[in-house]
Design a protein around this motif. Structure first.
Motif, PDB file in Angstrom:
ATOM      1  N   VAL A  20       4.495   8.771   0.963  1.00 13.14           N
ATOM      2  CA  VAL A  20       3.039   8.049   0.300  1.00 13.14           C
ATOM      3  C   VAL A  20       3.148   6.660   1.072  1.00 13.14           C
ATOM      4  CG1 VAL A  20       1.760   7.392  -1.413  1.00 13.14           C
ATOM      5  CG2 VAL A  20       3.166   9.447  -1.816  1.00 13.14           C
ATOM      6  N   LYS A  23      -0.261   1.619   1.400  1.00 17.94           N
ATOM      7  CA  LYS A  23      -1.763   1.181   1.472  1.00 17.94           C
ATOM      8  C   LYS A  23      -1.995   2.122   0.365  1.00 17.94           C
ATOM      9  CE  LYS A  23      -2.706  -0.365   5.940  1.00 17.94           C
ATOM     10  NZ  LYS A  23      -3.574  -0.421   6.943  1.00 17.94           N
ATOM     11  N   GLU A  24      -1.799   3.255   0.240  1.00 18.48           N
ATOM     12  CA  GLU A  24      -2.145   4.233  -0.902  1.00 18.48           C
ATOM     13  C   GLU A  24      -1.821   3.896  -2.536  1.00 18.48           C
ATOM     14  OE1 GLU A  24      -1.989   8.488  -0.207  1.00 18.48           O
ATOM     15  OE2 GLU A  24      -2.678   8.220   1.767  1.00 18.48           O
TER      16      GLU A  24
END
Length: 108
Positions: A20, A23-24
């Motif tokens: 992941v 930024k997410e």
């Protein structure tokens, strides 16, 4: 009964590791913080509106200013004033969808 976050995440990804991007994660954390801020702002506005109201007490159809009036409008307990009490009550009501107010000094 523990919360098995990692087991749950492994089940969602089929047991394989999923990368992941930061930024997410940052975007999700920011969205959570904004939603939390909006929720508590609304709770505070509701509690302020209720706190500005005067609670009237009646006995036999006539308005009386006795102990119950004092408890709701001035000081419900020795540790809080009316505004702090109402803020805590509204927050509990909004978070848990229920609030219980008990008067231990009930007269006969």
């Amino acid at each position: 009964m523990g919360f098995k976050l990692f087991d749950w995440l492994r089940g969602k990804s089929g047991g394989r590791l999923v990368e992941v991007p930061c930024k997410e994660l940052l975007a999700a954390a920011q969205e959570y913080q904004v939603r939390e801020l909006a929720f508590w702002t609304c709770v505070d506005m509701i509690a302020n509106a209720i706190g500005r109201c005067e609670f009237r007490t009646y006995r036999a159809g006539a308005e009386v200013r006795e102990e119950d009036y004092y408890l709701w409008n001035v000081e419900p307990n020795v540790n809080q004033n009316s505004s702090a009490f109402l803020h805590k009550m509204v927050a509990q009501l909004c978070k848990q969808n229920e609030a219980l107010v008990v008067n231990p000094r009930q007269r006969d």
